[in-house]
Design a protein around this motif. Structure first.
Motif, PDB file in Angstrom:
ATOM      1  N   ARG A 405      20.327  62.778  31.811  1.00 40.17           N
ATOM      2  CA  ARG A 405      21.687  62.958  31.308  1.00 40.17           C
ATOM      3  C   ARG A 405      22.040  61.948  30.214  1.00 40.17           C
ATOM      4  O   ARG A 405      22.894  62.203  29.368  1.00 40.17           O
ATOM      5  CB  ARG A 405      22.683  62.781  32.448  1.00 40.17           C
ATOM      6  N   PRO A 412      25.651  59.387  26.996  1.00 37.35           N
ATOM      7  CA  PRO A 412      25.496  60.790  27.396  1.00 37.35           C
ATOM      8  C   PRO A 412      24.798  61.621  26.328  1.00 37.35           C
ATOM      9  O   PRO A 412      25.123  61.517  25.144  1.00 37.35           O
ATOM     10  CB  PRO A 412      26.944  61.265  27.614  1.00 37.35           C
ATOM     11  N   PHE A 416      23.240  68.999  27.129  1.00 38.71           N
ATOM     12  CA  PHE A 416      23.273  69.636  28.446  1.00 38.71           C
ATOM     13  C   PHE A 416      24.294  70.767  28.578  1.00 38.71           C
ATOM     14  O   PHE A 416      25.409  70.684  28.064  1.00 38.71           O
ATOM     15  CB  PHE A 416      23.552  68.584  29.519  1.00 38.71           C
ATOM     16  N   CYS A 440      17.470  66.332  34.803  1.00 40.38           N
ATOM     17  CA  CYS A 440      17.543  67.793  34.849  1.00 40.38           C
ATOM     18  C   CYS A 440      16.115  68.327  34.786  1.00 40.38           C
ATOM     19  O   CYS A 440      15.394  68.083  33.815  1.00 40.38           O
ATOM     20  CB  CYS A 440      18.358  68.327  33.680  1.00 40.38           C
TER      21      CYS A 440
END
Length: 570
Positions: A405, A412, A416, A440
């Motif tokens: 992430r 950040p 995503f 992820c």
């Protein structure tokens, strides 16, 4: 030239990562970034070059694109489309497709691109699941949409593009836009607001809708620029003007065509060719020459076809290509070498998913490619190979390719997705750790070497690709099970030298059914008429029982291994 290339590569992957920083504003709109600002600053610059296989040609400016989008936004608003509503786009590569995306986005609604190849069942599921309130569709698929519409009560309106004679329940594109004002005040969108809903293929259930935020386009850009050898720019002379022109045969209804071609090209204010027609290798070379294409995204299957059709293209065509990105499956040594020898280009392979796109790949301009490798993490993305516990695997040890992430600076990563539409459980299963600070998982197995290059090992689930299309066996199996002659079915890839793989179905017959050639043809037509043509099983084998786990799950991996062994034995 060789010395410059070596110097470019010495600039280095590590330096790019250490110097790269995301700059994501609180408010960000795909519509304004890809059209609005260019319509204000360079309204006469070309946005879309259009050509059809029927010989129609046209050229549209950013000003024309914005005015058409404004008219459509006004029309959609008058028809009751509100912020957050899902609007389906069932169109090929054409000017109106770009208009639809800009118009829906600046209205604050969510664009849902759907392939024109979908049959009524495939369309019905996605329209129903998303609760789409309106569809904008090419006249060629109006019958399919009408068939699906009966089971989609939320779908209030159908706008038809490219047909003058309208049927009951249809609105004509031209008539609709002509009645509207060419001025529109866009809704202010936050970077985290939903922008696009794209359905992916599932393995243990129906397709899932990946909800893509506005900011995800920014997250794609570092990979796009790198894979296109600094598209539109010279990294060592940013002020140098560019005459970049982009084209890809990838359908704009898929991530590959939308997020890897159309939107990033418009983001940089360059023209993109919209070709409405079937892909043909010799025609592809003609398009590259006629339109002076400098940058492209070509699937490995397309490159293979072009290599076989025209082994020595520079002897026949005057090409201006500066970069080619390829993704969807491995390019392979033969195509890789042909591109270097005959096109004078090193193919930049790329890896990504709808949920987290454009995260790994190559940039021959700034770091050397290793044939057979997926490449390395693009700037701004923190990529690793992790084990089941979520720990990073040592170099050379296979694991799940995952993206964090947060980037290497702890900021950040904007690439995503927001989550799967209406499916929190599936969203949660995609991540390892706390959602705000987690890995992820891509579901793809690979090993990473000491330099950070990834080497693909295979899928960790049952999704596979055929000719660049992502195939989820569950949807095909469910379709087969609706036929009275089928008791059970499992779909797996069958190795194929030309396409990489073919769709194969193992079928358990229902009582009283006979496994005849006539039934095979009937089942193939059954699937072809309900799903997309590329999803129907090219081969069907009747089997007494499917291999199952103790918990009652089909062991597709057993059947995949069987097909692999058969291919190796030939």
């Amino acid at each position: 030239m060789a010395q410059r290339s070596q110097g470019d590569q010495m600039y280095g992957h590590q330096r790019l990562h250490s110097e790269f920083r995301w700059a994501v504003p609180e408010y960000f709109s795909i519509a304004d970034a890809c059209c609005g600002r260019w319509a204000r600053d360079t309204p006469n610059a070309t946005s879309i070059l259009f050509e059809s296989d029927g010989g129609c040609r046209a050229q549209y400016s950013y000003g024309q694109l914005q005015r058409a989008a404004n008219r459509l936004s006004n029309a959609l608003q008058r028809l009751g489309v509100q912020r957050g509503d899902r609007v389906a786009i069932v169109l090929p590569q054409r000017f109106e497709t770009a208009v639809a995306h800009i118009a829906i986005n600046q209205l604050g609604a969510v664009a849902m691109p759907l392939s024109m190849l979908f049959g009524p069942e495939a369309l019905e599921y996605r329209l129903q699941d998303s609760g789409a309130v309106l569809a904008i569709a090419d006249a060629g698929c109006r019958a399919t949409l009408h068939a699906a519409r009966a089971q989609c009560p939320a779908l209030r309106e159908l706008i038809v593009v490219g047909h003058e004679a309208l049927e009951p329940g249809e609105l004509g594109w031209l008539q609709l836009l002509q009645a509207e004002d060419a001025r529109y005040c866009p809704i202010a969108c936050r970077a985290d607001d939903a922008a696009i809903l794209i359905y992916t293929s599932g393995t243990t259930g129906p397709p899932k809708g990946a909800l893509i935020p506005q900011r995800a386009l920014l997250g794609n850009l570092s990979g796009f620029v790198a894979s296109q050898n600094w598209f539109g720019f010279d990294p060592f002379d940013p002020a140098k003007p560019s005459d970049a022109v982009f084209w890809s045969p990838a359908d704009w209804a898929w991530t590959g065509g939308l997020m890897d071609a159309l939107l990033p090209t418009l983001y940089f204010g360059r023209p993109i060719l919209a070709y409405q027609g079937r892909f043909q290798p010799q025609r592809a070379f003609e398009l590259l020459e006629q339109h002076g294409i400098t940058h492209s995204f070509l699937f490995p299957t397309a490159l293979k076809a072009m290599m076989n059709a025209v082994p020595r293209p520079r002897g026949q065509y005057r090409l201006r290509l500066q970069a080619i990105m390829s993704a969807g499956e491995a390019v392979g040594d033969a195509v890789f070498n042909w591109c270097e020898e005959q096109l004078g280009l090193t193919i930049n392979e790329m890896f990504g998913q709808t949920e987290i796109n454009y995260v790994v790949g190559n940039c021959s301009r700034l770091w050397p490619a290793k044939p057979g490798s997926m490449g390395r993490a693009y700037p701004g993305h923190r990529v690793a190979v992790i084990d089941e516990a979520g720990k990073t695997c040592p170099p050379g040890v296979p694991g799940d390719v995952a993206v964090h992430r947060r980037d290497v600076h702890g900021e950040p990563d904007p690439v995503f997705f927001l989550g799967y539409w209406g499916n929190e459980a599936a969203t949660r299963a995609k991540f390892t750790g706390d959602l705000a600070d987690s890995w992820c998982r891509t579901g793809d197995t690979a090993v990473m070497d000491a330099e950070g290059y990834l080497w693909y090992q295979g899928r960790s689930d049952d999704v596979f690709k055929v000719a660049g299309y992502r195939i989820g066996p569950s949807e095909i199996e469910n379709c087969l099970l609706k036929h009275p002659g089928v008791a059970n079915a499992a779909v797996v890839p069958k190795p194929d030298a030309e396409r990489g793989a073919l769709v194969k179905a193992f079928v358990v017959l229902a009582a009283g059914a006979s496994g005849t050639a006539a039934l095979v043809a009937e089942l193939q037509q059954h699937v072809k008429g309900r799903l997309a043509p590329y999803e129907y099983p090219k081969e069907i084998e009747f089997i007494e029982a499917l291999p199952m786990t103790t918990t009652g799950k089909v062991q597709r991996n057993v059947l995949r291994q069987l097909e692999l062994q058969r291919a190796q034995a030939v």
